[in-house]
Design a protein around this motif. Structure first.
Motif, PDB file in Angstrom:
ATOM      1  N   SER A   1       0.811  57.028   1.094  1.00  4.51           N
ATOM      2  CA  SER A   1      -0.624  57.283   1.233  1.00  4.51           C
ATOM      3  C   SER A   1      -1.412  56.444   0.232  1.00  4.51           C
ATOM      4  O   SER A   1      -0.993  56.276  -0.914  1.00  4.51           O
ATOM      5  CB  SER A   1      -0.930  58.769   1.002  1.00  4.51           C
ATOM      6  OG  SER A   1      -2.281  59.049   1.309  1.00  4.51           O
ATOM      7  N   ASN A   2      -2.530  55.936   0.710  1.00  3.95           N
ATOM      8  CA  ASN A   2      -3.531  55.334  -0.167  1.00  3.95           C
ATOM      9  C   ASN A   2      -4.810  56.125   0.073  1.00  3.95           C
ATOM     10  O   ASN A   2      -5.712  55.689   0.769  1.00  3.95           O
ATOM     11  CB  ASN A   2      -3.727  53.853   0.165  1.00  3.95           C
ATOM     12  CG  ASN A   2      -4.825  53.223  -0.676  1.00  3.95           C
ATOM     13  OD1 ASN A   2      -5.188  53.735  -1.725  1.00  3.95           O
ATOM     14  ND2 ASN A   2      -5.375  52.119  -0.202  1.00  3.95           N
ATOM     15  N   PRO A   3      -4.855  57.349  -0.474  1.00  5.65           N
ATOM     16  CA  PRO A   3      -5.972  58.246  -0.151  1.00  5.65           C
ATOM     17  C   PRO A   3      -7.230  57.893  -0.938  1.00  5.65           C
ATOM     18  O   PRO A   3      -7.175  57.080  -1.865  1.00  5.65           O
ATOM     19  CB  PRO A   3      -5.434  59.604  -0.588  1.00  5.65           C
ATOM     20  CG  PRO A   3      -4.549  59.277  -1.747  1.00  5.65           C
ATOM     21  CD  PRO A   3      -3.947  57.927  -1.455  1.00  5.65           C
ATOM     22  N   PRO A   4      -8.354  58.506  -0.601  1.00  2.73           N
ATOM     23  CA  PRO A   4      -9.551  58.314  -1.434  1.00  2.73           C
ATOM     24  C   PRO A   4      -9.291  58.883  -2.827  1.00  2.73           C
ATOM     25  O   PRO A   4      -8.862  60.029  -2.949  1.00  2.73           O
ATOM     26  CB  PRO A   4     -10.635  59.115  -0.702  1.00  2.73           C
ATOM     27  CG  PRO A   4      -9.937  59.977   0.278  1.00  2.73           C
ATOM     28  CD  PRO A   4      -8.615  59.373   0.559  1.00  2.73           C
ATOM     29  N   TYR A   5      -9.507  58.068  -3.866  1.00  2.74           N
ATOM     30  CA  TYR A   5      -9.230  58.575  -5.219  1.00  2.74           C
ATOM     31  C   TYR A   5     -10.332  58.173  -6.208  1.00  2.74           C
ATOM     32  O   TYR A   5     -10.124  58.175  -7.420  1.00  2.74           O
ATOM     33  CB  TYR A   5      -7.862  58.098  -5.717  1.00  2.74           C
ATOM     34  CG  TYR A   5      -7.631  56.608  -5.720  1.00  2.74           C
ATOM     35  CD1 TYR A   5      -8.226  55.781  -6.676  1.00  2.74           C
ATOM     36  CD2 TYR A   5      -6.809  56.011  -4.766  1.00  2.74           C
ATOM     37  CE1 TYR A   5      -8.008  54.419  -6.690  1.00  2.74           C
ATOM     38  CE2 TYR A   5      -6.576  54.650  -4.772  1.00  2.74           C
ATOM     39  CZ  TYR A   5      -7.174  53.859  -5.732  1.00  2.74           C
ATOM     40  OH  TYR A   5      -6.960  52.497  -5.735  1.00  2.74           O
TER      41      TYR A   5
END
Length: 258
Positions: free
Chosen positions: A185-189
């Motif tokens: 995952s490259n989630p909103p961070y």
């Protein structure tokens, strides 16, 4: 008007509007208007340009002078070893995210049959790059945006891996299907208070960037979900913000990761 004059016009407009990469950007936009490579453009600068192509180029330049990212103007972005279709419904793939691909390929042998889940698939550039490199793996990509899933499906067709991936419209909280060897995952961070200071946030989908008050809201959900869906000895590979390492280590340990 010939191509060198057209190019100079593009340089001038972008430079006047404080676009630092004005030369490179104008060359990319003109070569895309002409549907030729940048190298071919440079070799044919004395050639004439027709009115329709000139008009298309100037339209591109006007969009770029307003700081719209090149990738959205030409609807494509290089990532890993491939080119992906992108539009304003998905985040533009970043070079640093290629590290996730590198780490995945280290742990998946060439002949391994692994089930991979991507949480927040966006354009699909991440999981599709892995599937292209590992011919026996199978993927599932989830995203809460139906428009993002459309883009990812288009890219899966483009790269001929559509038969090895399923797409599911779902947010991370409500997804409960299957067990996986690997979750990525490259989630909103990004801390939502810092979002307004990002140069391209007005063009890119905010839901793909906004990680809540401390930037780890979605990251925590990804960790919790991964702890439920990973097989024994499964791996979670996730991109985080530069100041989130120690917080995320604590959260991972609390959820039996090491």
């Amino acid at each position: 008007m010939n191509l060198i004059q057209t190019l100079k016009k593009g340089y001038q407009i972008l430079k006047q509007n404080n676009v630092d990469s004005y030369q490179l950007d104008a060359e990319i936009l003109l070569s895309n208007s002409l549907k030729i490579s940048k190298e071919e453009l440079i070799l044919n600068l004395s050639k004439k340009i027709n009115k329709l192509t000139y008009s298309k180029f100037i339209n591109y330049i006007k969009r770029r002078q307003n700081k719209e990212p090149i990738a959205y103007i030409i609807n494509k972005k290089e990532f890993w070893r491939n080119e992906f279709f992108v539009n304003k419904n998905v985040l533009i793939p970043r070079p640093e995210t290629e590290h996730i691909v590198e780490e995945c390929l280290k742990i998946i042998g060439k002949n391994h049959k692994k089930r991979i889940l991507e949480i927040g698939i966006g354009s699909g550039s991440l999981i599709l790059s892995i599937l292209k490199e590992r011919k026996f793996c199978f993927g599932v990509g989830i995203d809460k945006s139906k428009n993002a899933i459309k883009v990812a499906k288009y890219n899966a067709n483009l790269h001929q891996v559509i038969n090895r991936i399923n797409f599911i419209k779902s947010d991370v909280d409500n997804f409960k299907s299957g067990k996986y060897d690997l979750i990525i995952s490259n989630p909103p961070y990004i801390d939502k208070l810092k979002l307004k200071y990002l140069g391209v946030s007005e063009f890119e989908p905010l839901h793909a960037l906004n990680g809540g008050l401390e930037g780890i809201e979605v990251l925590i959900k990804v960790v919790l979900k991964a702890s439920q869906l990973l097989k024994v000895n499964g791996k979670l590979i996730v991109e985080i913000g530069e100041n989130q390492k120690y917080k995320m280590k604590e959260i991972l340990k609390k959820n039996n990761f090491f």
